[in-house]
Scaffold this active site. Structure first.
Site, PDB file in Angstrom:
ATOM      1  N   GLY A 127      55.388  59.574  85.090  1.00  0.00           N
ATOM      2  CA  GLY A 127      56.253  60.497  85.817  1.00  0.00           C
ATOM      3  C   GLY A 127      56.584  60.004  87.217  1.00  0.00           C
ATOM      4  O   GLY A 127      57.118  60.742  88.033  1.00  0.00           O
ATOM      5  N   ASP A 175      66.204  59.791  89.675  1.00  0.00           N
ATOM      6  CA  ASP A 175      65.251  58.693  89.834  1.00  0.00           C
ATOM      7  C   ASP A 175      65.917  57.465  90.450  1.00  0.00           C
ATOM      8  O   ASP A 175      65.363  56.811  91.335  1.00  0.00           O
ATOM      9  CB  ASP A 175      64.647  58.310  88.478  1.00  0.00           C
ATOM     10  CG  ASP A 175      63.851  59.451  87.865  1.00  0.00           C
ATOM     11  OD1 ASP A 175      63.606  60.450  88.566  1.00  0.00           O
ATOM     12  OD2 ASP A 175      63.497  59.349  86.678  1.00  0.00           O
TER      13      ASP A 175
HETATM   14  P1  ADP Z   1      58.437  56.667  83.796  1.00  0.00           P
HETATM   15  O1  ADP Z   1      59.804  56.313  84.259  1.00  0.00           O
HETATM   16  O2  ADP Z   1      58.049  58.064  84.119  1.00  0.00           O
HETATM   17  O3  ADP Z   1      57.378  55.707  84.231  1.00  0.00           O
HETATM   18  P2  ADP Z   1      59.638  56.169  81.247  1.00  0.00           P
HETATM   19  O4  ADP Z   1      59.186  56.481  79.862  1.00  0.00           O
HETATM   20  O5  ADP Z   1      60.936  56.710  81.697  1.00  0.00           O
HETATM   21  O6  ADP Z   1      58.448  56.635  82.199  1.00  0.00           O
HETATM   22  O7  ADP Z   1      59.698  54.605  81.455  1.00  0.00           O
HETATM   23  C1  ADP Z   1      58.613  53.796  81.081  1.00  0.00           C
HETATM   24  C2  ADP Z   1      59.172  52.542  80.419  1.00  0.00           C
HETATM   25  O8  ADP Z   1      59.790  51.699  81.419  1.00  0.00           O
HETATM   26  C3  ADP Z   1      58.109  51.688  79.795  1.00  0.00           C
HETATM   27  O9  ADP Z   1      57.809  52.103  78.477  1.00  0.00           O
HETATM   28  C4  ADP Z   1      58.750  50.310  79.823  1.00  0.00           C
HETATM   29  O10 ADP Z   1      59.678  50.172  78.754  1.00  0.00           O
HETATM   30  C5  ADP Z   1      59.563  50.349  81.108  1.00  0.00           C
HETATM   31  N1  ADP Z   1      58.779  49.731  82.204  1.00  0.00           N
HETATM   32  C6  ADP Z   1      58.318  50.346  83.312  1.00  0.00           C
HETATM   33  N2  ADP Z   1      57.645  49.478  84.110  1.00  0.00           N
HETATM   34  C7  ADP Z   1      57.695  48.282  83.489  1.00  0.00           C
HETATM   35  C8  ADP Z   1      57.182  46.979  83.786  1.00  0.00           C
HETATM   36  N3  ADP Z   1      56.475  46.726  84.890  1.00  0.00           N
HETATM   37  N4  ADP Z   1      57.430  45.993  82.897  1.00  0.00           N
HETATM   38  C9  ADP Z   1      58.127  46.237  81.769  1.00  0.00           C
HETATM   39  N5  ADP Z   1      58.621  47.428  81.439  1.00  0.00           N
HETATM   40  C10 ADP Z   1      58.412  48.446  82.267  1.00  0.00           C
HETATM   41 MG    MG Z   2      61.646  57.152  83.611  1.00  0.00          MG
END
Ligand code: ADP
Ligand code: MG
Length: 383
Positions: A127, A175
Site C-alpha cells: 500500500g 500514486d
Molecule cells: P503497491 O503499489 O501497493 O506496492 P501493487 O500491487 O500496485 O502494490 O504493485 C506491486 C507490483 O509492482 C509488484 O507485484 C511488482 O510487479 C511491481 N514492483 C514493485 N516494486 C518492484 C521492484 N522493485 N521490482 C520489480 N517489480 C516491482
Molecule cells: Mg500500486
C-alpha cells in the site's frame, strides 16, 4: 544513505549491463494521509512522498531496444524493441516500466531504447505504491535520458495510463502524482477532477509528533474483484443520484434517495472522506497537526464500516495503537491488506509499536514492519 542508494543502483546497473549508467533517478513511494477511494470519484486526496522509493539506473540504448532488470526480480529480465511495445507484449513486473515507455511514445514523446536497472527499498503490495514508484522512476529516467521536457502533470497521467492500459490495472492518478509532484515537508492536496494541486505544509516533528507506517504483512489482491466492485458501486450510486461523480453530492441527506443500504454506505464513505481531506488541510494550514489524530481514526471507521475494505490486522493495529496512546490511526490503500498509518507523540512510538506487536503475536500473526514516515521530495535525478 542517499549516496549509498545511488551507488547500489549504479552497481546493480553495472552487474546487469557491464557499463556505467548515464544517471540514477529516484521516485518515492507515498503515504496517503487521508482521502481513500476518493480519487476515482473525482474527489480529493492528500498524499506525501516517503524517503523510501525506487531507483532506476539507466542509459540510452542506440538500437531502440528497451532492456529492463530489477534487483528485486533478478530472474525476470525483459528485452523488447520500443516500437513493438503494445499492451500484452510484456508481462509481470516489467509491464509497469515498459508501459511507461509505451505511453510516452503513444503521446508522441521522442524517447528511444534504454537499459534500465531497477532497485528499491519499498515493500511491494504494502500500500506504499511501489508500482507507481517503478513507473515514475522509469518515466523520469526515460525523459531525462532523451531530454524530453514533459510537465509533471502530464507525466503523471502517462504513468497512470501505463498502469491502466498496459498493466491493465484500473488505478486512479494519486500514486503517480504523489511520486512525481510531492515536495519535502509538505503533503500534496490533489483535486482528482481538475488535477489542480496545492502544497500543504506538514511538519509533524515541529508539533512533537511522529508518523509511522506499519506494514501489517497481510497482502492485498488489488486486481481482484473487491476494488473493481467498489468502483462500480460508486459509479452506480452517482448514476442513481444523477451526478457526474460522488464528488458532486453536496449533502449526506441526498443519500436517502439510494434504496440499497450497501450502496448508501459506500457513497457515504466517499462523501465523508472528501470532507475529512478538507478538514485535514485546514488543520495543517493552521499548524494544528496535533488535532489531526481523530480525523485519521474516523477515516478508518468509515473505511471499515461504510466502505467495507479493512482487514483484521488493520483493525487490531488501529485499535491497539489508539488504546496505547496514539493520537489516531487508519488503514491505507486499496484495502484487504497492506499498511496502516499511525500518528504518535514523539517518544511514545516504541511503546505503541510494542503494544501492537504483542497483540499481533497473541493472535498468531507475524509482527508488523514499522517505517517512520516523513514527507520527502518527489521524483528526481540523484546527483
Ligand atoms: P503497491 O503499489 O501497493 O506496492 P501493487 O500491487 O500496485 O502494490 O504493485 C506491486 C507490483 O509492482 C509488484 O507485484 C511488482 O510487479 C511491481 N514492483 C514493485 N516494486 C518492484 C521492484 N522493485 N521490482 C520489480 N517489480 C516491482
Ligand atoms: Mg500500486
Amino acid at each position: 544513505m542517499r549516496e549509498a542508494q545511488r551507488y547500489a543502483a549504479a552497481n546493480w546497473f553495472r552487474d546487469c549491463y557491464g557499463t556505467d549508467p548515464a544517471g540514477v533517478w529516484h521516485a518515492p513511494g507515498r503515504v496517503n494521509l487521508v482521502g481513500e477511494h476518493t480519487d476515482y470519484n473525482d474527489g480529493f486526496v492528500l498524499p506525501f512522498a516517503l524517503a523510501q522509493g525506487v531507483r532506476a539506473a539507466a542509459a540510452r540504448c542506440g538500437d531502440g531496444m528497451l532492456e529492463l532488470r530489477s534487483r528485486q526480480a533478478p530472474g525476470d529480465s525483459v528485452r523488447v524493441h520500443v516500437e513493438s511495445l503494445a499492451p500484452g507484449s510484456v508481462c509481470g513486473w516489467a509491464a509497469y516500466a515498459a508501459g511507461v515507455a509505451w505511453s510516452l511514445l503513444e503521446a508522441g514523446h521522442a524517447i528511444g531504447g534504454a537499459r534500465v536497472a531497477i532497485d528499491s527499498d519499498l515493500p511491494q503490495g504494502a500500500g506504499l505504491s511501489s508500482s507507481a514508484a517503478v513507473e515514475c522512476a522509469t518515466a523520469v529516467a526515460l525523459t531525462g535520458l532523451y531530454d524530453a521536457a514533459v510537465p509533471l502533470l502530464e507525466l503523471a497521467r502517462l504513468a497512470q495510463r501505463a498502469e491502466n492500459d498496459f498493466v491493465d490495472m484500473p488505478c486512479g492518478i494519486m500514486d503517480q502524482s504523489a511520486s512525481l509532484q510531492c515536495i519535502r515537508g509538505h503533503a500534496l492536496l490533489l483535486d482528482c477532477r481538475s488535477l489542480v494541486t496545492a502544497q500543504v505544509p506538514l511538519d509533524v516533528a515541529a508539533a512533537g509528533l511522529e508518523l509511522l507506517v506499519l506494514d501489517t504483512r497481510a497482502r492485498h489482491e488489488h486486481a481482484g474483484g473487491a476494488y473493481a466492485d467498489r468502483r462500480r458501486a460508486c459509479e452506480q450510486a452517482a448514476d442513481l443520484l444523477g451526478v457526474p461523480a460522488l464528488r458532486d453530492v453536496t449533502g449526506l441527506g441526498e443519500l436517502d434517495r439510494l434504496d440499497d443500504p450497501a450502496l448508501r454506505r459506500r457513497a457515504r464513505h466517499v462523501i465523508t472522506d472528501n470532507r475529512r481531506v478538507q478538514a485535514m488541510v485546514s488543520l495543517l494550514r493552521a499548524g494544528a497537526v496535533r488535532d489531526a489524530g481523530p480525523l485519521l481514526t474516523q477515516a478508518h471507521r468509515s473505511l471499515r464500516d461504510d466502505f467495507g475494505i479493512s482487514w483484521p490486522q488493520a483493525d487490531v493495529a488501529v485499535d491497539t495503537a489508539v488504546a496505547a496512546g496514539a493520537l489516531g490511526a487508519r488503514m491505507m490503500g486499496g484495502g484487504f491488506g497492506g499498511s496502516v498509518i499511525v500518528l504518535v507523540p514523539a517518544g511514545q512510538s516504541a511503546s505503541i509499536v510494542t503494544a501492537i506487536g504483542d497483540e499481533f503475536r497473541r493472535r498468531g500473526w507475524p509482527g508488523p514492519d514499522v517505517v517512520p514516515a516523513s514527507p520527502e521530495a518527489g521524483a528526481h535525478l540523484m546527483t
